[in-house]
Scaffold this active site. Structure first.
Site, PDB file in Angstrom:
ATOM      1  N   CYS A  32       0.840  -1.199   0.000  1.00 18.59           N
ATOM      2  CA  CYS A  32       0.000   0.000   0.000  1.00 18.59           C
ATOM      3  C   CYS A  32       0.879   1.254   0.000  1.00 18.59           C
ATOM      4  CB  CYS A  32      -0.906  -0.038   1.231  1.00 18.59           C
ATOM      5  SG  CYS A  32      -1.805   1.483   1.553  1.00 18.59           S
ATOM      6  N   CYS A  35       0.103   3.889   2.601  1.00 20.03           N
ATOM      7  CA  CYS A  35       0.537   3.417   3.920  1.00 20.03           C
ATOM      8  C   CYS A  35       2.017   3.702   4.129  1.00 20.03           C
ATOM      9  CB  CYS A  35       0.297   1.914   4.058  1.00 20.03           C
ATOM     10  SG  CYS A  35      -1.419   1.387   3.925  1.00 20.03           S
TER      11      CYS A  35
END
Length: 112
Positions: A32, A35
């Protein structure tokens, strides 16, 4: 120096229940990109707010049951807990100012 603790050994429920401070749970995954961008900023926030908050990272690839148990549907998802209870949740496009404002609001003394 405070940091973001990785979930290992204990269940997330135990961490949330047993921590005397508030708990910021960062549900993330290595693939991600948002993230990965958010992580260094959360690490700094964890250091700055260590007196009031514990920051815990849950890799959803390594702990899919935790993500399912807490209804995580998108990444990153941050969930703020105190006393075992969910206080706030941010999913997807979250900004640092949104997180900081929420933590400030939750740290503010309540009028009696």
């Amino acid at each position: 120096m405070s940091r973001i603790d990785e979930l290992d050994g204990r269940t997330l429920g135990e961490v949330i229940r047993d921590e005397p401070r508030g708990v910021v749970v960062d549900f993330w995954s290595p693939w991600c990109a948002p993230c990965r961008v958010l992580r260094p900023h959360l690490s700094q926030m964890a250091q700055d707010r260590a007196d009031a908050w514990r920051f815990v990272a849950v890799n959803t690839d390594a702990h899919p049951a935790a993500a399912e148990d807490y209804g995580v549907r998108s990444l990153p998802t941050l969930v703020l807990f105190r006393g075992g209870h969910e206080l706030r949740r941010f999913a997807g496009g979250v900004t640092l100012s949104m997180i900081a404002t929420a933590l400030d609001d939750l740290e503010a003394p309540r009028d009696a």
